[in-house]
Design an enzyme around this catalytic site. Structure first.
Site, PDB file in Angstrom:
ATOM      1  N   GLY A 174       0.796  -1.212   0.000  1.00 10.09           N
ATOM      2  CA  GLY A 174       0.000   0.000   0.000  1.00 10.09           C
ATOM      3  C   GLY A 174       0.831   1.265   0.000  1.00 10.09           C
ATOM      4  N   ASP A 194       3.426  -3.656  13.672  1.00 13.23           N
ATOM      5  CA  ASP A 194       2.995  -4.362  12.469  1.00 13.23           C
ATOM      6  C   ASP A 194       3.804  -5.641  12.258  1.00 13.23           C
ATOM      7  OD1 ASP A 194       1.252  -4.660  10.358  1.00 13.23           O
ATOM      8  OD2 ASP A 194       2.440  -3.473   8.956  1.00 13.23           O
TER       9      ASP A 194
END
Length: 401
Positions: A89, A204
């Site tokens: 992304g 993450d």
């Protein structure tokens, strides 16, 4: 004669005055041009180094190597698609080879707005401060008028997910390699939480952010979402960011950000490595269980053997069961019950280290209620809304669409 003499005198004075004015004007013009040139050069340098200046603080001035764009362009054959390693992304990653033969990984970033720009600076800031054998090594950056690039060491086996979740490639990962990946990742996280000068929460941790070298040694990557924190109190994050399925319930529900958020994500990763199944793609036919809930149930019934990846040559089922137990301890609902990464490493390395019994994981009761209340058509669809650990505090039922 007097008149002519007076005229000549006046003319001389006027000539001198005009000459002086012209000289002054010329000096002013030259000075202005020179000053503007110097200003432009300084301003250009300031713009080039602006990203580096933003990484300085009162305690330390960060020194970051600035690559020339032409160097990166040449290293990737003008960013030929044949050299592309992957994309996400926030950008795409290319493999490059420098003139001296060194291989590098170049992340070309999609910069859209202030938030993404801050994320780039944040990653540079954190990865420049953190140096450990289980963290990917940051080499430098490059900024142009249109693109931003971060340069890292190249790791031949790329990301863990590209091997672990591939039916053919996963056979490369025998149990010893998988255990080495688990322990190496744990050591990298322990460094971020305790060993680094500035304590860091990654936010993450997942298989795609664990890179593997030629010997399948793991290195944690992608620090765009990482945060510095104080151990005195938890951070309250106004924006919940991360990857669904790996985020701790207290972070999803309340934005509470502590190192135990990383511990939870690590626990999910452990269960994925053992089972060879991606948490977000775990869709049991008859239930709405998550991978974590399913593993906990098998642990409770002493049937852990059923969740172990079939491609693993099981020489020591007891050791694998112990690692599953560690994963379940890391994914307990209460953050206070989850062990620190230091304790996790002890659990993994010391076989005589006593392991407590893991408590019920998040969403276990909700999964049971959903499984008993949905009709057979919903079961046939094989979709689990809770497979990505959506916040059950906000969503009381799955959307059948």
């Amino acid at each position: 004669f007097l008149v002519e003499s007076l005229v000549d005198t006046i003319f001389s004075y006027v000539s001198y005055a005009l000459g002086a004015i012209a000289s002054c004007a010329l000096v002013i013009i030259i000075g202005f041009c020179a000053g503007r040139t110097v200003y432009r050069r300084k301003n250009h340098k300031r713009r080039v180094k602006g990203k580096e200046t933003l990484l300085s603080d009162s305690n330390r001035s960060l020194q970051i190597l600035q690559f020339q764009f032409s160097t990166l362009e040449k290293a990737t054959d003008s960013f030929d698609q044949a050299h592309k390693l992957g994309h996400g992304g926030n950008g795409e990653v290319f493999k490059g080879t420098l003139a001296d033969g060194r291989e590098i990984a170049i992340k070309r970033l999609y910069i859209r707005g202030k938030a993404n720009t801050n994320e780039v600076y944040n990653e540079m800031d954190i990865i420049s401060r953190a140096q450990h054998k289980n963290l990917v090594r940051f080499l430098g950056c490059c900024f142009t008028n249109t693109d931003s690039f971060l340069v890292y060491e190249f790791l031949a086996n790329r990301s863990l997910d590209s091997i672990l979740f591939d039916p053919e490639k996963k056979t490369e990962l025998d149990w010893n390699r998988r255990l080495g990946i688990i322990i190496g990742t744990a050591e990298g996280l322990e460094y971020l939480h305790k060993g680094c000068q500035f304590r860091i929460i990654h936010r993450d941790i997942k298989a795609s952010n664990i890179l593997l070298d030629l010997k399948h040694k793991p290195k944690i990557a992608d620090f765009g979402l990482a945060r510095f924190y104080s151990c005195d109190k938890s951070l309250i994050s106004t924006a919940i960011v991360g990857t669904l399925g790996y985020m701790a319930p207290e972070y999803l529900a309340q934005g509470r950000l502590t190192e135990k958020v990383d511990v939870y994500s690590f626990g999910v990763l452990v269960l994925e490595i053992v089972s060879g199944v991606k948490n977000s793609e775990f869709h049991p036919t008859e239930t709405f269980e998550t991978l974590i809930v399913n593993a906990w149930k098998h642990f409770q019934s002493n049937t852990v053997l059923e969740i172990i990846d079939e491609s693993i040559m099981m020489e020591d089922v007891g050791e694998i069961t112990r690692v599953v137990q560690v994963g379940l301890l890391c994914t307990q609902e209460s953050p206070s019950l989850r062990p620190s990464m230091t304790t996790v490493i002890q659990m993994l390395k010391e076989k005589d280290f006593h392991l407590p019994v893991p408590s019920k994981p998040p969403f276990a009761d909700e999964c049971a209620r959903l499984s008993s209340s949905f009709d057979s058509s919903c079961h046939h669809r094989q979709t689990s809304c809770l497979s990505d650990l959506c916040t059950f505090h906000s969503f009381k039922k799955c959307d059948p669409e």
